[in-house]
Design an enzyme around this catalytic site. Structure first.
Site, PDB file in Angstrom:
ATOM      1  N   SER A 186       3.004  -8.545  11.261  1.00  0.00           N
ATOM      2  CA  SER A 186       2.848  -8.959   9.876  1.00  0.00           C
ATOM      3  C   SER A 186       2.711 -10.487   9.821  1.00  0.00           C
ATOM      4  CB  SER A 186       4.019  -8.443   9.046  1.00  0.00           C
ATOM      5  OG  SER A 186       3.733  -8.495   7.672  1.00  0.00           O
ATOM      6  N   GLU A 308      -0.694   1.258   6.151  1.00  0.00           N
ATOM      7  CA  GLU A 308       0.235   0.143   5.997  1.00  0.00           C
ATOM      8  C   GLU A 308       0.896   0.101   4.618  1.00  0.00           C
ATOM      9  OE1 GLU A 308       0.917  -2.296   8.263  1.00  0.00           O
ATOM     10  OE2 GLU A 308      -0.726  -2.317   9.703  1.00  0.00           O
ATOM     11  N   HIS A 397       3.577   0.378   7.035  1.00  0.00           N
ATOM     12  CA  HIS A 397       3.837  -0.962   7.571  1.00  0.00           C
ATOM     13  C   HIS A 397       5.239  -1.006   8.188  1.00  0.00           C
ATOM     14  CE1 HIS A 397       2.915  -5.252   7.728  1.00  0.00           C
ATOM     15  NE2 HIS A 397       4.060  -5.560   7.143  1.00  0.00           N
TER      16      HIS A 397
END
Length: 453
Positions: A186, A308, A397
């Site tokens: 990320s 995600e 995610h």
């Protein structure tokens, strides 16, 4: 856990602990606390200490707002404090020599997170012969505010200071300073992509791993200066170090925007605080530099999860009609044939725009790179229903993290992935990452996307 051996660093000796038959040195300072006289200034070396410093507990994270618990992910509550420029080292054997090194930068939209996150602990990389270093760095306004008389990228300078510490000290922990791979997920993945293009980072690592990251997650100096001036006006101070250093961290945190803004047009719009293209530390937009060949000598492993943001977006757009959903997807540059239900269509479009597209842009920019590029996509879907709504969790995610670190037994994994997450997939992914750190080859052909499920 029994006592580990003592290691001598450039600032003094540290003693750690044994964790699952590997050695852990936790909360080791790589720079002085960035407060007091050092606040809003570039990192400086830590003060040397006499005797042996215990390195048996995770160090404090950078000041931050507590992350909202939405019933997913690890239930981490980070202790934060002034001495936040620290790192954790997990090593198979401090008495060894020449072991490969993995340096990990945590995510959290440059505003939250810590190296102690339960899904990102490096003891099982050490179990498999890798020295794993996890870094804390300044977050939010403390790390990325562009005051008039202060360098614009203090958090980025922290990354560099940590990598220089690794180069100077990792041999004492059994690692090879010439065989370093940097990795992050990320915002941590965006940090890695940025470091790949920075002149000051040249020679500090030889491989890179970008998980659910981006090479466009930066802002211009003009925009960053404007943000600082707006904040100064709200606080009733001048946009200079003297005034901001006199404010307690809690005052800045109270005015700091949430890590994500809710803007879905692009990843850059959705992240409020980010590194600054200042023409020096960060010379330009990383994606453009990578396309121009910068960092092309570095082997790269990059990818994302397939869903995600889906569960979060489905919750946000519940009840949307098909026509409105189609218009939203088209505005995001996404289409699907056959077309899924409305909320699912928008969710797929947002995931594509914020994450899948960013990975594709990075891979495309690497097309002329000298060194090979390896791609993957994590498609294993959690069968659980999100307790906050939005339907099934899916390949959300962060879900790939406990697989990569081989910690399916870590806190929070069961409530996100269920009690029967496939250990075989964790072995496959963790093994691939270990091979890449050790040999520069995860085990599949360069240029071919590996589907992991």
């Amino acid at each position: 856990m029994d006592q580990a051996m003592i290691v001598k660093t450039s600032s003094g000796r540290v003693s750690g602990i044994r964790v699952e038959n590997v050695h852990a040195f936790l909360g080791v300072p790589f720079a002085a606390p960035p407060f007091g006289e050092h606040r809003f200034r570039p990192p400086t070396p830590p003060e040397p200490w006499e005797g042996v410093r215990p390195a048996v507990e995770h160090g404090p994270a950078a000041p931050q707002r507590p992350a909202q618990d939405i019933g997913l992910f690890a239930p981490d509550v980070f202790r934060y404090g002034a001495d936040c420029l620290n790192l954790d080292v997990h090593t198979p054997d401090p008495g060894a020599a020449g072991l490969p090194v993995l340096v990990w930068f945590h995510g959290g939209a440059f505003s939250v997170g810590a190296n102690s996150a339960a899904w990102q602990r490096g003891h099982r990389f050490a179990r498999d012969g890798v020295v794993c270093v996890a870094v804390n760095y300044r977050l939010g306004f403390e790390g990325f505010l562009a005051l008039d008389d202060v360098p614009a990228n203090l958090g980025v300078l922290d990354w560099l200071a940590a990598l220089r510490w690794v180069r100077a000290n990792i041999a004492a922990f059994g690692g090879n300073p010439a065989d370093v791979t940097i990795a992050g997920q990320s915002a941590g993945g965006a940090a890695v992509a940025t470091l790949m293009t920075m002149p000051d980072a040249a020679g500090l690592f030889r491989r890179a791993i970008v998980m659910s990251g981006s090479a466009t997650l930066v802002t211009s100096l003009a925009e960053a200066r404007a943000q600082a001036k707006e904040l100064a006006a709200v606080l009733g101070v001048r946009p200079v170090r003297e005034d901001f250093a006199a404010l307690p961290p809690e005052r800045l945190l109270a005015e700091q925007p949430p890590p994500t803004t809710g803007q879905l047009g692009s990843l850059g719009e959705s992240v409020a605080i980010k590194p600054v293209v200042d023409g020096q530390v960060v010379p330009g937009v990383p994606l453009e530099a990578i396309a121009a060949g910068i960092g092309g000598h570095l082997r790269l492993l990059a990818g994302n999860t397939s869903q995600e943001a889906d569960v979060f977006v489905r919750r946000m757009v519940e009840g949307i009609d098909q026509g409105t959903a189609r218009e939203a997807a088209e505005a995001l540059g996404f289409s699907s044939d056959p077309e899924p239900p409305p909320a699912e269509l928008v969710a797929r479009a947002v995931t594509h725009r914020l994450f899948i597209r960013e990975t594709r842009l990075l891979l495309r920019a690497r097309s002329a790179a000298i060194a090979p590029t390896y791609a993957y996509e994590f498609r294993w879907e959690s069968p659980l229903e999100s307790p906050a709504g939005g339907g099934r969790v899916g390949a959300v995610h962060n879900l790939d993290l406990p697989f990569v670190f081989d910690v399916l037994d870590a806190p929070g994994v069961a409530r996100t992935a269920g009690h029967h997450a496939p250990q075989a997939l964790a072995h496959e992914m963790h093994g691939a990452w270990v091979r890449f750190v050790r040999d520069g080859d995860p085990g599949w052909p360069a240029g071919v996307k590996r589907i992991l499920r």
